[in-house]
Design an enzyme around this catalytic site. Sequence first.
Site, PDB file in Angstrom:
ATOM      1  N   GLU A   1       0.214  -1.769   4.362  1.00 35.89           N
ATOM      2  CA  GLU A   1       0.212  -3.014   3.573  1.00 35.89           C
ATOM      3  C   GLU A   1       0.700  -4.145   4.475  1.00 35.89           C
ATOM      4  O   GLU A   1       1.450  -3.910   5.432  1.00 35.89           O
ATOM      5  CB  GLU A   1       1.189  -2.912   2.398  1.00 35.89           C
ATOM      6  CG  GLU A   1       0.757  -2.028   1.267  1.00 35.89           C
ATOM      7  CD  GLU A   1      -0.134  -2.689   0.228  1.00 35.89           C
ATOM      8  OE1 GLU A   1      -0.064  -3.922   0.060  1.00 35.89           O
ATOM      9  OE2 GLU A   1      -0.903  -1.954  -0.414  1.00 35.89           O
TER      10      GLU A   1
ATOM     11  N   CYS B   1      -3.764  -4.434   1.284  1.00 37.34           N
ATOM     12  CA  CYS B   1      -3.714  -3.036   1.713  1.00 37.34           C
ATOM     13  C   CYS B   1      -4.775  -2.764   2.784  1.00 37.34           C
ATOM     14  O   CYS B   1      -4.970  -1.627   3.184  1.00 37.34           O
ATOM     15  CB  CYS B   1      -3.908  -2.101   0.519  1.00 37.34           C
ATOM     16  SG  CYS B   1      -5.465  -2.388  -0.332  1.00 37.34           S
TER      17      CYS B   1
END
Length: 470
Positions: free
Chosen positions: A459, A416
């Site tokens: 992400e 992330c």
Amino acid sequence: MARPNRKSFAFLQFPDSESLSSFLLRAQETESVKKKYKFKQANESQQLRGKTIEEHLQARACEITEEPEELGLIRDKITPLWALSYEEQLGQKYVTVQNEYMKFLKEINIRMKKAGTIAPLWMQTPPKVLDVKPSPNIESYRNKTEFSIGYYDNEEIKVGFTNGKMAAGTLRIESPRTCTNIPEQAKDFADRLEELVKKSQLPAFDSKTNSGIWKQAVFRNSSRSLETMATIYINPTSEQEKIETLLQELFPLYTTVILITLPNTIKILNGPGFITETVLNKKYQVSPMSFFQVNTLGCEVLYKEVVDLVCGDLLLDICCGTGSIGISCSEKVKKIIGIELIAEAVADAKINAELNNIEAEYLVGRAEDLIKEVTKPIQGGNIFAVVDPPRNGLHKTILQCLRTTKGLDHVVYVSCNPVSLFQNLADLCCPENNKVRGPAFVPISIQPVDMFPQTPHIENVVYLKRSTII
Ligand SMILES: C[S@@+](CC[C@H](N)C(=O)[O-])C[C@H]1O[C@@H](n2cnc3c(N)ncnc32)[C@H](O)[C@@H]1O
């Protein structure tokens, strides 16, 4: 508390020895979960440098004599990209990933020159960053919302998001109503809880004085199972019974209501104490302390990328949370071993494997402490490691272990945070040297996936293959 700038220590001051002992006890209780703390008595000169709490607050009050910075809107803070079209948002995120990727390629070049090695073949035509996969839903997508309980302009009790700065004297809690990533149900919960907090006539947490009872709340909702989970955090209080009675008003509205007395006493007031969620046709139980991806539909896009890459005898699911990545891949691997720090998440993972008729083994602890024990007995090849660490990336021990484990020739890195991702990839893909042992990995594909529309977060799923099998 006084924390010198950029230092990893702080001076703490206590009004009496009783407060000191109770603080040390609480610190010890939290220690094993997150961090290890070291405490020592400040010496005389350090004591002279330290300020009393009153002096500290006074100094801060003086600092506020300047015109306060104009306070931005809460939606600019929570969803800073709200004014851009979704295409523009995706374009901006692509550039962020591309920039970090360029830094990575440069770093590999530097390390190659240092090691005196020639450029590996993949550096001549490095893979391109693929177009960002969009999120299926771009508004109201969060299945988990964390609220603070406190004050708006020092007076009115609010349940919402923190805005402003403590040092500028503008810190306050604001309503989440304008934030488009938050579902209506979560906003309604914030309003209801606010009413209850006001009704209780007990103080909300005040970060200026570090006092007050009502502290924070987390709302989780599943658009698939329609279940909801309201978790309310309070500081220890003799009024706990009164609070529990008040919270009964929430029972008919939400599937489960939980009260957590800080630091970590969990009491399920109503319902099963967890929420169930479905991702890629697999069912998951999620407890209040367990991590679960916050955008369920976006999570399906992300996991599908991973499932398409994995195909092997053994899958190591490192930082596995409730086991969801490994379980999603279960049809493509013979065996799954998961490692996760949070015990509640591992308990969920074991139940989730059972719920989905999957045989898997899960270990609780820090992956950096357990990785050697897990990889040592590994024999044979065709082993995949899927790593999905928190924002600060993987510990060096894990990176080293991935490189030196024979038979582990495939790594799928889910991240992330593009910054820590590409820093870690430099350690996995650089030539061997006296610090980094084991044959290097080669980046095969870089797939950004948008799970957080309206925000700059992105992400990535990066597939790495061992250079020796290419
Ligand atoms: C980004 S989440 C991913 C969870 C899971 N893979 C998923 O997709 O839901 C990162 C997870 O790593 C866990 N974690 C954090 N530090 C860890 C560590 N040192 N060792 C093992 N797990 C850790 C967190 O508790 C969290 O569950």
